[in-house]
Design a protein around this motif. Structure first.
Motif, PDB file in Angstrom:
ATOM      1  N   GLN A   1       0.865  -1.172   0.000  1.00  0.00           N
ATOM      2  CA  GLN A   1       0.000   0.000   0.000  1.00  0.00           C
ATOM      3  C   GLN A   1       0.908   1.230   0.000  1.00  0.00           C
ATOM      4  O   GLN A   1       1.627   1.472   0.961  1.00  0.00           O
ATOM      5  CB  GLN A   1      -0.902   0.008   1.233  1.00  0.00           C
TER       6      GLN A   1
ATOM      7  N   MET B   1       1.619   5.056   0.239  1.00  0.00           N
ATOM      8  CA  MET B   1       0.944   6.160   0.925  1.00  0.00           C
ATOM      9  C   MET B   1       1.609   7.496   0.582  1.00  0.00           C
ATOM     10  O   MET B   1       2.816   7.672   0.742  1.00  0.00           O
ATOM     11  CB  MET B   1       0.980   5.921   2.440  1.00  0.00           C
TER      12      MET B   1
ATOM     13  N   ILE C   1      -2.827  14.767  -5.054  1.00  0.00           N
ATOM     14  CA  ILE C   1      -2.980  13.311  -5.031  1.00  0.00           C
ATOM     15  C   ILE C   1      -3.263  12.778  -6.434  1.00  0.00           C
ATOM     16  O   ILE C   1      -2.789  11.704  -6.812  1.00  0.00           O
ATOM     17  CB  ILE C   1      -4.070  12.877  -4.015  1.00  0.00           C
TER      18      ILE C   1
ATOM     19  N   TYR D   1      -0.972  10.091  -8.024  1.00  0.00           N
ATOM     20  CA  TYR D   1      -1.685   8.848  -8.320  1.00  0.00           C
ATOM     21  C   TYR D   1      -1.349   8.397  -9.743  1.00  0.00           C
ATOM     22  O   TYR D   1      -0.997   7.236  -9.983  1.00  0.00           O
ATOM     23  CB  TYR D   1      -3.180   9.097  -8.150  1.00  0.00           C
TER      24      TYR D   1
ATOM     25  N   VAL E   1      -2.992   2.657  -3.687  1.00  0.00           N
ATOM     26  CA  VAL E   1      -2.495   4.003  -3.441  1.00  0.00           C
ATOM     27  C   VAL E   1      -3.448   4.681  -2.455  1.00  0.00           C
ATOM     28  O   VAL E   1      -4.667   4.671  -2.651  1.00  0.00           O
ATOM     29  CB  VAL E   1      -2.420   4.829  -4.741  1.00  0.00           C
ATOM     30  N   GLY E   2      -2.888   5.218  -1.393  1.00  0.00           N
ATOM     31  CA  GLY E   2      -3.678   5.937  -0.405  1.00  0.00           C
ATOM     32  C   GLY E   2      -2.947   7.195   0.015  1.00  0.00           C
ATOM     33  O   GLY E   2      -1.943   7.578  -0.582  1.00  0.00           O
ATOM     34  N   THR E   3      -3.445   7.815   1.056  1.00  0.00           N
ATOM     35  CA  THR E   3      -2.810   9.068   1.489  1.00  0.00           C
ATOM     36  C   THR E   3      -2.852   9.201   2.999  1.00  0.00           C
ATOM     37  O   THR E   3      -3.676   8.575   3.669  1.00  0.00           O
ATOM     38  CB  THR E   3      -3.506  10.290   0.848  1.00  0.00           C
TER      39      THR E   3
ATOM     40  N   ALA F   1      -7.721   7.622  -3.696  1.00  0.00           N
ATOM     41  CA  ALA F   1      -7.103   6.933  -2.552  1.00  0.00           C
ATOM     42  C   ALA F   1      -8.019   5.821  -2.059  1.00  0.00           C
ATOM     43  O   ALA F   1      -9.211   6.048  -1.856  1.00  0.00           O
ATOM     44  CB  ALA F   1      -6.833   7.924  -1.413  1.00  0.00           C
ATOM     45  N   THR F   2      -7.453   4.632  -1.876  1.00  0.00           N
ATOM     46  CA  THR F   2      -8.248   3.517  -1.362  1.00  0.00           C
ATOM     47  C   THR F   2      -8.188   3.431   0.156  1.00  0.00           C
ATOM     48  O   THR F   2      -8.913   2.652   0.761  1.00  0.00           O
ATOM     49  CB  THR F   2      -7.772   2.178  -1.947  1.00  0.00           C
TER      50      THR F   2
ATOM     51  N   PHE G   1      -7.243   5.992   3.887  1.00  0.00           N
ATOM     52  CA  PHE G   1      -6.794   7.201   4.588  1.00  0.00           C
ATOM     53  C   PHE G   1      -6.064   6.766   5.849  1.00  0.00           C
ATOM     54  O   PHE G   1      -6.599   5.999   6.651  1.00  0.00           O
ATOM     55  CB  PHE G   1      -7.974   8.074   5.017  1.00  0.00           C
TER      56      PHE G   1
END
Length: 273
Positions: A95, A97, A107, A111, A133-135, A153-154, A156
């Motif tokens: 993952q 981030m 993002i 992304y 991909v998340g944040t 984002a998948t 948080f």
């Protein structure tokens, strides 16, 4: 291999840019010799990159946008490592981030860049791996526009150390000079860097989770920071529907115990015990 069958997160470089630069005359000379340029050139570059408020300066995703080669290197390393391990029949799920996002265009830009670089590595290696991909939500504005950010984002991960600083206007490194008096005088009930400020920071987290899940119902939300090891904060995270907490290794036993206690309490409450 230790992460077989488990998801694991990689935070792309977040420190201020100046932390990567040589600080002393000796270090400048060594870097200059390695690069084949003068020490004076290194010193001038360090001066140019100096910041007066680096924690709100050239760091986080801003690095990946202005110096894309830094993040490209990290993404290649992550995907290449995932492929090599997967070839040994180890099931992993990286993952990736993105830190310190404040704007959906940040993002979105990264992304697209992450997917482009990952696709290049996958094509070169001839082996496919899945990744996400998340944040990290560390700024109030990111929480306010969480619905926009969730499109890219998948997951948080709420960086509550920085989110507390930016929400309350407190420096984590300097506030200790007066926080004790604030607590003694009753201005604050607890140190907000140890126990999550539910009314302020918590309200932003709840709002961001709700807005994000309205766009992406399967959005995973969690806390990353010292609050992830605080029993009271863990209980709060469980009550608002967080999926996980993350903390320093030495705090993991206490975090597991607090998570179990929170789960039992919620189960008993649901049964009306």
């Amino acid at each position: 291999e230790a992460m077989h069958g488990k998801p694991f997160s990689f935070l792309l470089p977040a420190p201020p840019l100046h932390e990567f630069l040589p600080k002393s005359y000796h270090d400048e000379r060594l870097v200059a010799e390695e690069l084949g340029i003068s020490r004076e050139a290194i010193h001038r570059k360090a001066d140019q990159l100096h910041e007066y408020n680096p924690m709100l300066g050239h760091r986080g995703c801003r690095l990946g946008i202005t110096f894309p080669e830094i993040y490209d290197m990290q993404i290649r390393a992550i995907i290449t490592a995932a492929i090599r391990v997967s070839m040994r029949h180890v099931c992993i799920h990286p993952q990736i981030m993105v830190p310190l996002v404040m704007n959906v265009n940040e993002i979105k830009t990264l992304y697209n860049r992450i997917h482009k670089v990952a696709a290049e590595v996958i094509e070169y290696e001839g082996f496919h791996v899945t990744y996400e991909v998340g944040t990290m939500i560390e700024l109030p504005r990111a929480a306010l526009v969480a619905d926009q950010i969730a499109d890219f984002a998948t997951f948080f991960s709420f960086g509550t150390n920085d989110l507390t600083q930016t929400t309350m206007g407190l420096s984590r490194d300097d506030a200790g000079k007066f926080l004790t008096q604030y607590i003694v005088d009753g201005i604050l009930e607890k140190d907000p860097f140890k126990t999550l400020d539910v009314e302020g920071v918590g309200a932003l987290i709840e709002m961001a989770c709700e807005k994000g899940r309205n766009v992406r119902p399967d959005l995973k939300c969690g806390v990353c920071g010292e609050h992830g090891g605080d029993p009271e904060s863990i209980g709060y995270c469980a009550r608002i529907g967080m999926d996980y907490v993350s903390c320093s290794p030495f705090r993991i036993p206490a975090a597991r115990l607090a998570s179990a206690q929170a789960a039992i309490e919620m189960d008993e409450a649901a049964k009306g015990v």
